[in-house]
Design an enzyme around this catalytic site. Structure first.
Site, PDB file in Angstrom:
ATOM      1  CB  CYS A  77     -31.231   8.356  43.267  1.00 13.07           C
ATOM      2  SG  CYS A  77     -32.013   7.199  44.437  1.00 13.07           S
ATOM      3  CG  HIS A 183     -31.940  12.125  46.210  1.00 12.62           C
ATOM      4  ND1 HIS A 183     -32.612  11.981  45.016  1.00 12.62           N
ATOM      5  CD2 HIS A 183     -32.074  10.949  46.863  1.00 12.62           C
ATOM      6  CE1 HIS A 183     -33.141  10.768  44.950  1.00 12.62           C
ATOM      7  NE2 HIS A 183     -32.830  10.128  46.053  1.00 12.62           N
ATOM      8  CD  GLU A 185     -32.586  15.364  43.850  1.00 16.13           C
ATOM      9  OE1 GLU A 185     -33.293  14.351  43.915  1.00 16.13           O
ATOM     10  OE2 GLU A 185     -31.354  15.327  43.643  1.00 16.13           O
TER      11      GLU A 185
END
Length: 201
Positions: A77, A183, A185
């Site tokens: 990001c 992202h 994650e």
């Protein structure tokens, strides 16, 4: 294998650590330069504002550390955006790993019911160049985004793209530096696969 997460004044860092723990990796979150240099892999994540983040990196000397790293590095990001040359967010000069790339804001004039800023939610990627982080078979898979700024596509560095208002770089690669605008994650099982791919570099 030791994994370091660069600690600086940006959000979302601990969600990356939690994602790594889910795949069995306990990463070190630190801003200590010697500890980071000793790690086998480095992750440079974050959510925040570019000029503020760069001011903090310069004040702490982390800017010089990051560009000197020789082990695999993954920017996520704003971590990806800060690896570019410049960001229009706060008119910030950045780290210059992906030289020639200026991060831009999505154009308000292009907004409609289909396009809103920030670009938030699930969207597909197109793998432009088969690579170890994002193999070609991940084209058309969905990843999770939250961003208002983007890096344009680059023939030199773009390894995956997404089309939202304009085509932009979903992922970049140069030497030991990899980066994703999305992202991993927050991207479910696919995100875990991408993190594993990075750890296996």
């Amino acid at each position: 294998m030791s994994v370091g997460i660069i600690k600086y004044n940006a959000g979302n860092i601990f969600s990356v650590r939690c994602a790594l723990q889910r795949i069995g990796v306990d990463a070190l979150v630190t801003d200590d330069k010697q500890q980071l240099l000793a790690c086998d892999k480095i992750i440079f994540p974050g959510v925040g504002e570019a000029s503020t983040a760069m001011a903090h990196l310069r004040a702490t000397g982390l800017d010089r550390l990051i560009v000197s790293l020789r082990q695999p590095v993954l920017g996520i990001c704003i971590g990806m955006q800060l690896l570019c040359d410049h960001s229009d967010e706060g008119d910030a000069d950045c780290l210059g790993i992906f030289d020639g790339l200026t991060v831009k804001r999505f154009d308000n004039a292009a907004l409609s019911d289909d396009f809103k800023i920030p670009h938030m939610g699930w969207d597909t990627i197109k793998v432009e160049r088969d690579n170890a982080l994002l193999p070609a078979n991940l084209t058309d898979e969905y990843v999770y985004y939250v961003h208002s700024y983007y890096a344009p596509t680059s023939e030199r560095y773009t390894i995956a793209s997404t089309d939202y208002i304009v085509p932009f770089s979903a992922a970049l690669h140069k030497d030991n530096f990899y980066a994703t605008q999305f992202h991993p994650e927050k991207s479910g099982l696919l995100g875990e696969t991408i993190l594993r791919n990075f750890l296996e570099l």
